[in-house]
Design a protein around this motif. Structure first.
Motif, mmCIF file in Angstrom:
data_model
loop_
_atom_site.group_PDB
_atom_site.id
_atom_site.type_symbol
_atom_site.label_atom_id
_atom_site.label_comp_id
_atom_site.label_asym_id
_atom_site.label_seq_id
_atom_site.Cartn_x
_atom_site.Cartn_y
_atom_site.Cartn_z
ATOM 1 N N ASN A 3 0.021 6.845 2.385
ATOM 2 C CA ASN A 3 0.954 5.715 2.289
ATOM 3 C C ASN A 3 0.233 4.439 1.908
ATOM 4 O OD1 ASN A 3 3.286 7.107 2.805
ATOM 5 N ND2 ASN A 3 3.205 6.783 5.007
ATOM 6 N N LYS A 4 -0.961 4.227 2.455
ATOM 7 C CA LYS A 4 -1.730 3.033 2.106
ATOM 8 C C LYS A 4 -2.105 3.048 0.634
ATOM 9 C CE LYS A 4 -3.867 2.138 6.576
ATOM 10 N NZ LYS A 4 -5.151 2.018 7.292
ATOM 11 N N LEU A 5 -2.492 4.214 0.142
ATOM 12 C CA LEU A 5 -2.859 4.342 -1.269
ATOM 13 C C LEU A 5 -1.645 4.111 -2.161
ATOM 14 C CD1 LEU A 5 -5.311 4.931 -2.983
ATOM 15 C CD2 LEU A 5 -4.702 7.344 -2.910
ATOM 16 N N LYS A 6 -0.501 4.600 -1.724
ATOM 17 C CA LYS A 6 0.730 4.414 -2.492
ATOM 18 C C LYS A 6 1.118 2.935 -2.540
ATOM 19 C CE LYS A 6 4.345 6.451 -0.821
ATOM 20 N NZ LYS A 6 5.473 7.345 -0.481
ATOM 21 N N ALA A 10 1.227 0.538 -5.844
ATOM 22 C CA ALA A 10 2.453 -0.198 -6.158
ATOM 23 C C ALA A 10 2.171 -1.698 -6.250
ATOM 24 C CB ALA A 10 3.519 0.080 -5.112
ATOM 25 N N SER A 11 1.342 -2.216 -5.361
ATOM 26 C CA SER A 11 0.996 -3.640 -5.391
ATOM 27 C C SER A 11 0.243 -3.995 -6.662
ATOM 28 C CB SER A 11 0.150 -4.001 -4.173
ATOM 29 O OG SER A 11 0.871 -3.792 -2.993
ATOM 30 N N LEU A 12 -0.690 -3.145 -7.053
ATOM 31 C CA LEU A 12 -1.434 -3.393 -8.296
ATOM 32 C C LEU A 12 -0.511 -3.360 -9.504
ATOM 33 C CD1 LEU A 12 -4.709 -1.374 -7.706
ATOM 34 C CD2 LEU A 12 -4.454 -3.852 -7.827
ATOM 35 N N LEU A 13 0.411 -2.428 -9.512
ATOM 36 C CA LEU A 13 1.357 -2.326 -10.621
ATOM 37 C C LEU A 13 2.247 -3.566 -10.704
ATOM 38 C CD1 LEU A 13 2.197 -0.397 -12.862
ATOM 39 C CD2 LEU A 13 3.864 0.570 -11.302
#
Length: 84
Positions: A3-6, A10-13
């Motif tokens: 979940n942290k990686l997801k 998403a934040s980077l995108l």
């Protein structure tokens, strides 16, 4: 962990999307309007953005295309029109 990686992805995108939108509205759109406002500029294509898309103190004017009918004076005129 997944979940942290997801959320990170998403934040980077979202960050990249915001940077692209800001460059379009703050720089490229106005430069493109200047280019299209003068019919002598036909055949010249540019892409304007901040340096590295992040540094607002440096503007990059990427000359993408110049047709064979355009002279060096036409290119200089376009750059001067954008600089106004």
């Amino acid at each position: 962990m997944f979940n942290k990686l997801k959320y990170l992805a998403a934040s980077l995108l979202v960050g990249v999307f915001c940077i692209a939108i800001a460059n379009y509205f703050l720089v490229h759109r106005s430069a493109q309007q200047v280019l299209e406002s003068d019919e002598r500029n036909q055949g010249i294509s540019i892409f304007a953005h901040y340096q590295y898309f992040l540094v607002p103190s440096m503007l990059v004017i990427d000359l993408r295309k110049v047709s064979g009918t355009n002279s060096p004076a036409d290119v200089t005129r376009v750059l001067l029109q954008i600089a106004q």
